[in-house]
Design a protein around this motif. Structure first.
Motif, short mmCIF file in Angstrom:
data_model
loop_
_atom_site.label_atom_id
_atom_site.label_comp_id
_atom_site.label_asym_id
_atom_site.label_seq_id
_atom_site.Cartn_x
_atom_site.Cartn_y
_atom_site.Cartn_z
N ILE A 181 0.70 -1.39 0.11
CA ILE A 181 -0.16 0.03 0.12
C ILE A 181 0.88 1.22 -0.07
O ILE A 181 0.73 2.25 -0.66
N ASN A 182 2.00 1.23 0.68
CA ASN A 182 2.77 2.47 0.85
C ASN A 182 3.37 2.73 -0.39
O ASN A 182 3.61 3.80 -0.95
N VAL A 183 3.88 1.45 -1.29
CA VAL A 183 4.59 1.59 -2.45
C VAL A 183 3.49 2.21 -3.63
O VAL A 183 3.86 3.11 -4.23
N ALA A 184 2.21 1.68 -3.40
CA ALA A 184 1.29 2.13 -4.44
C ALA A 184 0.91 3.34 -4.24
O ALA A 184 0.65 4.45 -5.12
N ASN A 185 0.97 3.97 -2.96
CA ASN A 185 0.62 5.57 -2.72
C ASN A 185 1.97 6.43 -3.15
O ASN A 185 1.56 7.51 -3.90
N ALA A 186 3.10 5.93 -3.07
CA ALA A 186 4.26 6.72 -3.60
C ALA A 186 4.09 6.56 -5.18
O ALA A 186 4.44 7.67 -5.63
N LEU A 187 3.89 5.65 -5.91
CA LEU A 187 3.69 5.73 -7.29
C LEU A 187 2.54 6.43 -7.86
O LEU A 187 2.69 7.17 -8.66
N LEU A 188 1.51 6.55 -7.02
CA LEU A 188 0.54 7.48 -7.41
C LEU A 188 0.77 8.94 -7.31
O LEU A 188 0.67 9.72 -8.03
N LYS A 189 1.63 9.06 -6.23
CA LYS A 189 2.11 10.54 -5.90
C LYS A 189 2.95 11.07 -6.96
O LYS A 189 2.86 11.95 -7.63
N GLU A 190 3.70 9.94 -7.46
CA GLU A 190 4.83 10.27 -8.67
C GLU A 190 4.10 10.51 -9.90
O GLU A 190 4.36 11.53 -10.79
N LYS A 191 3.06 9.59 -10.12
CA LYS A 191 2.18 9.82 -11.35
C LYS A 191 1.47 11.06 -11.36
O LYS A 191 1.44 11.75 -12.36
N PHE A 192 1.01 11.71 -10.23
CA PHE A 192 0.29 12.92 -10.19
C PHE A 192 1.26 14.00 -10.41
O PHE A 192 1.03 14.87 -10.86
N LYS A 193 2.66 13.89 -9.87
CA LYS A 193 3.43 14.85 -10.22
C LYS A 193 3.77 15.09 -11.53
O LYS A 193 4.03 15.93 -12.22
N MET A 194 4.00 13.90 -12.23
CA MET A 194 4.18 13.78 -13.71
C MET A 194 3.09 14.47 -14.35
O MET A 194 3.45 14.81 -15.38
N ARG A 195 1.97 14.20 -14.09
CA ARG A 195 0.61 14.73 -14.79
C ARG A 195 0.78 16.12 -14.38
O ARG A 195 0.33 17.03 -15.43
N GLN A 196 1.11 16.67 -13.43
CA GLN A 196 1.28 18.16 -13.16
C GLN A 196 2.26 18.81 -13.96
O GLN A 196 2.13 19.74 -14.59
N PHE A 197 3.26 18.16 -14.21
CA PHE A 197 4.52 18.51 -14.97
C PHE A 197 3.99 18.59 -16.59
O PHE A 197 4.24 19.59 -17.33
N SER A 198 3.37 17.54 -16.94
CA SER A 198 2.75 17.40 -18.38
C SER A 198 1.91 18.66 -18.63
O SER A 198 1.55 19.25 -19.40
#
Length: 250
Positions: A181-198
């Motif tokens: 669950i912790n890894v999934a949360n970290a990956l989702l946050k990273e995805k969100f950051k990438m989406r914001q950057f895009s």
């Protein structure tokens, strides 16, 4: 990872429409790969081959869905997995693909950690084999989670016990579920950051263009025919005629 889902299952009726667990198509690593612990030479001494050990026990997988669950909920996970497979999706369920971390632990302990009496184990050696074994599994889980598009957590009284559900908390007694669950949360946050950057890159498109002066006064102004004449490159008349004919027909 794109999305994560907290799937609550409180009664058997919640999954009554799903296929039987036996319908889940697994791709378990063959046991014969796991019988012998791979070794190799390093600095003139034998060491365990971690890469081969990981590949034979916990080879990372790429899938559409990663189903995180307590071992007691394996049948529920397989039933959901079978349904997703029937829809053309690929599904990762660790117990259906990988070997048991506890079995690997026992093999290492029996092979490298026994005392001379062959009845007891050396504590320090067991601690070392435990760290190696769990690090291999942890690393494989991390790689697989990174490779999966979606994360599904089966929220049952086995994974989140009844007392915690009543208290409206989400504590779990499983260190592996905690890690996943912790890894999934970290990956989702990273995805969100990438989406914001895009999105920020897309917003740059509305920035006003800048005009630059292109100084062409020293350039010879010609058309394509004059350019080819100047460069002494013959024009293929037949090709030109054919192209003209095509343009005329159009």
């Amino acid at each position: 990872m794109d999305k994560a889902f907290n799937v609550a299952i409180s009664a058997i009726s919640d999954i009554s429409f799903l296929p039987k667990a036996s319908e889940f198509r697994d791709d378990k690593l063959p046991d014969f790969f796991q019988e012998k612990i791979p070794e190799k030479m390093q600095n003139d001494k034998k060491v365990l081959d971690g890469k081969k050990l990981e590949d034979s026990w916990f080879k990372p997988v790429k899938a559409d869905f990663f189903i995180s669950h307590k071992y007691k909920d394996s049948d529920k996970a397989k039933r959901l997995g079978a349904y997703l497979q029937s829809k053309g999706k690929t599904v990762f369920i660790d117990s259906c693909i990988w070997g048991s971390v506890y079995r690997l632990q026992k093999i290492l302990d029996d092979g490298y950690c026994q005392n001379d009496d062959k009845k007891t184990y050396a504590y320090n050696k067991v601690m070392k084999s435990t760290s190696y074994t769990h690090m291999l599994l942890t690393n494989a889980l991390l790689k697989t989670l990174e490779n999966c598009e979606n994360f599904i957590f089966l929220n049952t009284e086995n994974s989140i016990n009844a007392e915690n559900i009543i208290k409206d908390t989400s504590e779990t007694n499983s260190p592996w579920i905690y890690f996943e669950i912790n890894v999934a949360n970290a990956l989702l946050k990273e995805k969100f950051k990438m989406r914001q950057f895009s999105e920020s890159k897309e917003n740059c498109d509305v920035f006003p263009e800048m005009a630059f002066e292109a100084d062409l006064k020293n350039f010879s102004k010609v058309n394509i025919k004059k350019l080819l004449d100047f460069l002494n490159i013959p024009i293929q008349k037949e090709r030109n005629q054919n192209e003209a004919g095509v343009e005329h027909n159009l």
